[in-house]
Design an enzyme around this catalytic site. Sequence first.
Site, PDB file in Angstrom:
ATOM      1  N   GLU A  16      31.094  39.716  36.640  1.00 18.16           N
ATOM      2  CA  GLU A  16      31.327  39.479  35.208  1.00 18.16           C
ATOM      3  C   GLU A  16      30.400  39.809  34.196  1.00 18.16           C
ATOM      4  O   GLU A  16      29.094  39.842  34.752  1.00 18.16           O
ATOM      5  CB  GLU A  16      31.870  37.993  34.917  1.00 18.16           C
ATOM      6  CG  GLU A  16      32.361  37.763  33.656  1.00 18.16           C
ATOM      7  CD  GLU A  16      32.809  36.127  33.751  1.00 18.16           C
ATOM      8  OE1 GLU A  16      32.904  35.475  34.693  1.00 18.16           O
ATOM      9  OE2 GLU A  16      33.377  35.836  32.514  1.00 18.16           O
ATOM     10  N   GLU A  40      42.443  32.896  33.840  1.00 16.24           N
ATOM     11  CA  GLU A  40      42.620  31.421  33.546  1.00 16.24           C
ATOM     12  C   GLU A  40      43.220  30.990  32.269  1.00 16.24           C
ATOM     13  O   GLU A  40      42.686  30.499  31.237  1.00 16.24           O
ATOM     14  CB  GLU A  40      41.358  30.766  33.380  1.00 16.24           C
ATOM     15  CG  GLU A  40      40.448  30.867  34.870  1.00 16.24           C
ATOM     16  CD  GLU A  40      39.159  29.937  35.145  1.00 16.24           C
ATOM     17  OE1 GLU A  40      38.635  29.613  34.085  1.00 16.24           O
ATOM     18  OE2 GLU A  40      38.824  29.879  36.326  1.00 16.24           O
ATOM     19  N   GLU A  95      38.685  33.905  42.373  1.00 13.68           N
ATOM     20  CA  GLU A  95      37.338  33.157  42.402  1.00 13.68           C
ATOM     21  C   GLU A  95      37.302  31.961  43.006  1.00 13.68           C
ATOM     22  O   GLU A  95      37.914  30.998  43.293  1.00 13.68           O
ATOM     23  CB  GLU A  95      37.329  32.506  40.740  1.00 13.68           C
ATOM     24  CG  GLU A  95      37.280  33.840  39.836  1.00 13.68           C
ATOM     25  CD  GLU A  95      36.979  33.340  38.393  1.00 13.68           C
ATOM     26  OE1 GLU A  95      36.464  32.266  38.097  1.00 13.68           O
ATOM     27  OE2 GLU A  95      37.261  34.031  37.361  1.00 13.68           O
ATOM     28  N   GLN A 145      29.751  34.924  42.120  1.00 15.53           N
ATOM     29  CA  GLN A 145      29.731  36.386  41.830  1.00 15.53           C
ATOM     30  C   GLN A 145      28.877  37.093  42.584  1.00 15.53           C
ATOM     31  O   GLN A 145      27.358  36.499  43.095  1.00 15.53           O
ATOM     32  CB  GLN A 145      29.678  36.446  40.249  1.00 15.53           C
ATOM     33  CG  GLN A 145      30.673  35.672  39.549  1.00 15.53           C
ATOM     34  CD  GLN A 145      30.768  35.983  38.158  1.00 15.53           C
ATOM     35  OE1 GLN A 145      30.148  37.031  37.288  1.00 15.53           O
ATOM     36  NE2 GLN A 145      31.463  35.375  37.464  1.00 15.53           N
TER      37      GLN A 145
HETATM   38  O1  AHR Z   1      32.794  32.524  37.359  1.00 16.97           O
HETATM   39  C1  AHR Z   1      32.207  31.739  36.366  1.00 16.97           C
HETATM   40  C2  AHR Z   1      33.725  31.396  35.456  1.00 16.97           C
HETATM   41  O2  AHR Z   1      34.546  30.464  36.035  1.00 16.97           O
HETATM   42  C3  AHR Z   1      34.743  32.572  35.234  1.00 16.97           C
HETATM   43  O3  AHR Z   1      34.299  33.400  34.046  1.00 16.97           O
HETATM   44  C4  AHR Z   1      36.011  31.671  34.927  1.00 16.97           C
HETATM   45  O4  AHR Z   1      37.038  32.370  35.149  1.00 16.97           O
HETATM   46  C5  AHR Z   1      35.787  30.603  35.772  1.00 16.97           C
HETATM   47  O5  AHR Z   1      36.242  29.597  34.851  1.00 16.97           O
END
Ligand code: AHR
Length: 510
Positions: free
Chosen positions: A27, A175, A306, A355
Amino acid sequence: MSDATVIVNADIPGPRISRHVYGHFAEHLGACIYGGFWVGEDSPVPNVGGIRADVVEALRELSIPNLRWPGGCFADEYHWQDGIGPREERPRMVNTHWGNVEENNHFGTHEFLALCEQLGTEPYVVGNVGSGTVREMSEWVEYLTRSGSSPMVDLRRENGRDEPWRVPFWGLGNEPWGGGGNMRPEVYADLARQYATFCKNHGDNRLYRIAAGASEDDYAWTEALMRAVADMKAAQFPSLPFEALSVHYYTIGGTWTDKGPATGFDEASYWRTIRRAQAVEPLLRRHIAVMDRYDPDREIGLVVDEWGTWWDVEPGTNPGFLFQQNTMRDALVASLHFDVFHRLAERVVMANIAQTVNVLQAMLLTDPADGTLVRTPTFHVFEMNKVHHDATSVPVHLRAPGAVRELTDGAVPTLSASASVAGGACHVSLTNTDLERSQDVTIELRGSRVGAVAGRLLAPSSVGAFNAGAHPADVAPTAVDELPVTASTVRITLPPHSFAVVRAELPDLP
Ligand code: AHR
């Protein structure tokens, strides 16, 4: 020391474990893209077209199957047309979710696809539902995947790319129950149907469209999306609104307002973490039960796009950058999740750890001061477990009455295992979460004589061990030299807080 038997029915093939459950997520957040993947062409850091060469080289060791981008929350404020064309002319924006920092859009569509090509991975692009338009998303698909001549294809050509890319995975927002628009499930379900309608299959590119799913145990969200599936399947001209829906589930050692530190954690936090990681299995099973009611033939995939640990940020770092260290505790959380994904492989078709670089439960950490790169303990679990990519999941049963830790508020199982077969061999992943006791494990392999065996172990001296520039290999796998073997068993001793993968050749398997 406690004794355990792990029974593996190697001759009873289950579902294929999609390699895509080993997917990743990058991200525009903190130093994941800028400083992590992207340094720019003029950087003194060795790079190929602006992409860090050492990061790509390390990640290629993981054969990462897919990469999700540009978010996360960022996806729902990202306007892709700002990220194409000459870099110095690209508009800037504010990344309101992550640190309120300026985003210069230097890493955009072409840079992301170049990264995927360098990694040898498949792109998973998340479109903007929260603040974008249907037209914007539809045109992005056209820009990426269409050939011939069209407004978007011509624009792509002007920007230097003739051939379309292959983009298999497409996210319909992120989300939407939170940062992606604070929507009610029924509203989002309708929007997902609408947006997906205009995400076309151009040429022979086939989109696997993923609707943005539930937060943790929000089964009502899953139900609303599955009703959308059932309604469209029952329509006069039946079709699927999307091919999969997602769920997000993070592992924390405390509460969301006090998640606890990544290192130097206490035992209570450790066990809360292990429990929370183990809880992913009943949670996914409940989502699957809802899906089964509407989709008994399991046409729709469940994508855990995620997951991973989320600690308090490292002291002195920007709270919006989510930079955290990564210890053996994180590695155990990863291995426990993979056992669950292997078991539920029939429905769980894809997953993305959050991530890949420098953010949350990362594979790689780069030091902004001296540029050094370290592989985290979690990296090693991904690497050791590569043997399960696209292998056939097989049933595993544990006979392990001693593998349990009695805590004041209940018992926690301390042995986890999963197995798969491929190419005439069986691979068994084993996790011992006990902090003090070793476990002497006999793997009983059914269905074939046992041939040659080998093992690899991740077993640092402390569960809080981590890798850093000055000590990059405190947590690193080692080969297990001696594995006592009989015609049907292999034995291995798992030290406290350890992870192992055992390979056994099975010459009689069909
Ligand atoms: O991974 C960090 C954040 O966590 C992401 O941007 C979001 O989708 C989630 O709340």
